[in-house]
Design a protein around this motif. Structure first.
Motif, PDB file in Angstrom:
ATOM      1  N   ILE A   1       0.843  -1.193   0.000  1.00 42.51           N
ATOM      2  CA  ILE A   1       0.000   0.000   0.000  1.00 42.51           C
ATOM      3  C   ILE A   1       0.880   1.245   0.000  1.00 42.51           C
ATOM      4  N   VAL A   2       1.962   1.178   0.768  1.00 42.11           N
ATOM      5  CA  VAL A   2       2.864   2.323   0.833  1.00 42.11           C
ATOM      6  C   VAL A   2       3.583   2.513  -0.495  1.00 42.11           C
ATOM      7  N   ILE A   3       3.941   1.420  -1.153  1.00 42.17           N
ATOM      8  CA  ILE A   3       4.587   1.547  -2.465  1.00 42.17           C
ATOM      9  C   ILE A   3       3.651   2.294  -3.405  1.00 42.17           C
TER      10      ILE A   3
ATOM     11  N   MET B   1       1.961  -9.008  -2.819  1.00 38.23           N
ATOM     12  CA  MET B   1       1.283  -7.934  -3.532  1.00 38.23           C
ATOM     13  C   MET B   1      -0.120  -8.387  -3.871  1.00 38.23           C
ATOM     14  N   PRO B   2      -1.040  -7.433  -3.947  1.00 33.07           N
ATOM     15  CA  PRO B   2      -2.383  -7.817  -4.387  1.00 33.07           C
ATOM     16  C   PRO B   2      -2.319  -8.486  -5.755  1.00 33.07           C
TER      17      PRO B   2
ATOM     18  N   SER C   1     -10.440  -4.808 -10.436  1.00 35.15           N
ATOM     19  CA  SER C   1     -10.449  -5.990  -9.584  1.00 35.15           C
ATOM     20  C   SER C   1      -9.082  -6.129  -8.934  1.00 35.15           C
ATOM     21  N   SER C   2      -9.058  -6.706  -7.743  1.00 36.58           N
ATOM     22  CA  SER C   2      -7.806  -6.747  -6.984  1.00 36.58           C
ATOM     23  C   SER C   2      -6.725  -7.523  -7.735  1.00 36.58           C
ATOM     24  N   THR C   3      -7.170  -8.398  -8.642  1.00 33.29           N
ATOM     25  CA  THR C   3      -6.209  -9.147  -9.449  1.00 33.29           C
ATOM     26  C   THR C   3      -5.273  -8.213 -10.202  1.00 33.29           C
ATOM     27  N   LEU C   4      -5.808  -7.068 -10.611  1.00 31.04           N
ATOM     28  CA  LEU C   4      -5.028  -6.184 -11.470  1.00 31.04           C
ATOM     29  C   LEU C   4      -4.345  -5.053 -10.700  1.00 31.04           C
TER      30      LEU C   4
END
Lengths: 469, 93
Positions: free
Chosen positions: A220-222, A355-356, B25-28
């Motif tokens: 999130i910070v990145i 990472m998400p 979407s969180s995937t991207l």
């Protein structure tokens, strides 16, 4: 080249960036979007070589070919030689820290450009130009040093846990106040020494600002620092009289801010809590509390037997899967179970890994069918009907402490509720806690079985044991 | 350039930036962050402009360092984003 043509090409590049961001927001168009963005950036860079820039920031108009052309081309070549292989060779697991590093060098570049501008700002410079230049130095330096710290955290060159120092909030506030104060001094005094002090203070602030952020909050910070760098580019565009830089920088600043919020939402965190949570949380250290409690560990055969008689299995992948490069092996296991008539799904936590979307990328590499990847909100209600949940190298994203322990670093983060499954299998390297550094009660649950070892070799053993049954 | 025009460009760009990524979407999230990160590598243009105008060795040295860093940011950023997105291609449904 005329100014009009130059500006038109700049506008085209700006449109390319808008299309790029738009494309990147949808799975089908993402790759094309990225290519459009690269095209725009290439076009914008190329066109500078054919346009004599007018007098900017107190400098006389330049002529073609550009001054220092050989040096400029040489420097670009050096950048290519460093950047391209780094991006090509990086392992999927190290992608997040590379993005952090790229963001940092971008911020560093913006800060350097602003420092050069500042050295030349004459008495005819407008106050706005001076203010924007100083702004760029500050924010560029913060983005640079902050990104380097996130890089070190993700690369595990330093602890990934929140670093809390005595009176941290006050130290950070005092540093910020002195940055602003010295910034004001630099704007009014126009001296080189004050500027260097300002740059040093800004670098320090970047470090202090990121140190208290830990665990899964680092991405999130990145993203936030990414938005910062965008704003510095926009400010440079103002000073250098480049509409393109203003458009591109502002786009990144705005979309980066939204993205930061989306990421924080996906983790159920407020942005403020992410940044300063470490100071307000009743810091409680779980280590040493439960180290020597008994756990139930099993063999690959035990796991295979459990799976063989299951009707529904949910696989929960995490960073350990990425580290072990076990994505192909896990697919093999899933295919084998499907061939035995077992209902198999992957439960994907939005921030599993570093990472998400990390897990989606990784499993896509192994050609796992898209419809087997089930997002958290959809998979959670199904754990009650699940016979076995296999947690592979994940920890924080299934840790019930997120619901039960107020004040712990991940409190409030939505988790995959594997504890509702009839059996839980953890594939882990050791009893070490996850990235956020908190003990997982689930490991001591009587219905949990642990299989220690590298995820890939453990999975390989389970696959062969299951085949033999 | 006239300050009002610049302010207009800035404000409109903010709105466009907000609009284009409002639903992702969180995937991207990761590729989008990485792609946006590459776009701000366009500071390379600014670095080239200041290198062009450099008169002293100090200015030139700092500008060239900025060019190296900006090139890494831009080119590396687009390449790494493309590599991430390449992974999605098998998922077309």
């Amino acid at each position: 080249m005329s100014r009009t043509l130059y500006d038109l090409i700049g506008l085209a590049a700006g449109i390319a960036f808008i299309l790029a961001l738009k494309g990147l927001s949808h799975p089908k168009t993402a790759r094309r979007g990225n290519l459009i963005g690269a095209f725009g950036a290439g076009l914008a860079t190329l066109v500078v070589f054919f346009y004599a820039s007018p007098s900017v920031y107190g400098k006389a108009e330049s002529s073609l070919p550009l001054n220092n052309l050989g040096w400029i081309l040489g420097a670009i070549a050096v950048g290519l030689i460093i950047g391209v292989p780094a991006a090509r060779r990086v392992q999927m697991t190290q992608m997040p820290q590379l993005v952090a590093l790229f963001n940092g060098v971008g911020g560093g570049a913006a800060a350097l450009v602003a420092i050069v501008e500042y050295l030349n700002l004459g008495s005819e410079a407008t106050t706005a130009q001076v203010v924007f230049t100083v702004f760029t130095v500050i924010v560029g330096c913060v983005s640079f040093s902050g990104s380097i710290i996130t890089f070190m955290k993700l690369q595990e060159l330093m602890t990934s846990r929140p670093v809390i120092f005595p009176a941290g909030r006050f130290v950070i506030a005092a540093t910020l106040a002195s940055v602003i104060g010295v910034g004001g001094w630099v704007v009014s005094a126009l001296g080189t020494t004050p500027l260097l002090i300002l740059a040093a203070l800004s670098l320090l602030f970047g470090v202090l600002f990121v140190l208290p952020v830990g665990g899964a909050d680092v991405p999130i910070v990145i993203s936030l620092l990414n938005a910062f760098t965008g704003l510095t580019v926009a400010a440079s565009g103002y000073v250098l009289d480049s509409v393109l830089l203003i458009i591109a920088g502002t786009l990144v600043g705005a979309s980066g801010t939204i993205l930061t919020r989306l990421m924080a939402d996906a983790m159920g965190r407020s942005l403020f809590g992410t940044l300063f949570g470490a100071f307000t949380a009743k810091a409680q250290d779980a280590s040493g509390v439960a180290e020597d409690r008994p756990v139930r560990s099993g063999s690959a055969d035990d796991v295979a037997i459990l799976l063989n008689y299951a009707r529904r299995v949910v696989i929960v992948p995490g960073f350990g899967l990425a580290v072990a490069q076990a994505q192909h092996t896990v697919r093999e296991l899933a295919d084998l179970m499907i061939s035995k008539g077992i209902d198999v799904a992957y439960g994907i936590h939005p921030v599993a890994g570093r990472m998400p979307g990390h897990m989606n990328v990784l499993l896509a590499e192994a050609n796992v069918p898209y419809d087997q990847l089930v997002e958290m909100d959809e998979v959670n209600p199904t754990f009650g009907q699940t016979d076995v949940a296999i947690v592979i190298g994940a920890n924080d994203v299934v840790n019930p402490a997120a619901k039960t322990t107020p004040g712990c670093p991940i409190y409030g983060m939505p988790i995959l509720e594997v504890s509702n499954a009839a059996n839980i299998i953890f594939l882990k390297r050791s009893m070490r806690p996850g990235f956020a550094g908190i003990e997982n009660e689930l490991l001591y649950d009587p219905k949990t079985m642990l299989l220690f070892g590298d995820a890939k070799s453990s999975l390989t053993k389970v696959v062969s044991a299951l085949k033999a049954l | 350039m006239d300050a009002m025009a610049i302010l207009s460009i800035f404000v409109l760009s903010v709105f466009v930036g907000f609009e284009v990524v409002s639903k992702v979407s969180s995937t991207l999230h990761t590729p989008l962050m990485s792609g946006a990160n590459a776009i701000h590598g366009v500071i390379l243009v600014g670095a080239i402009i200041v290198a062009d105008h450099s008169e002293t060795n100090l200015e030139l040295g700092l500008s060239l360092a900025a060019i190296v860093l900006a090139t890494i940011n831009m080119v590396g950023g687009f390449v790494v984003t493309d590599r991430m997105l390449e992974m999605f291609k098998g998922q077309k449904k």
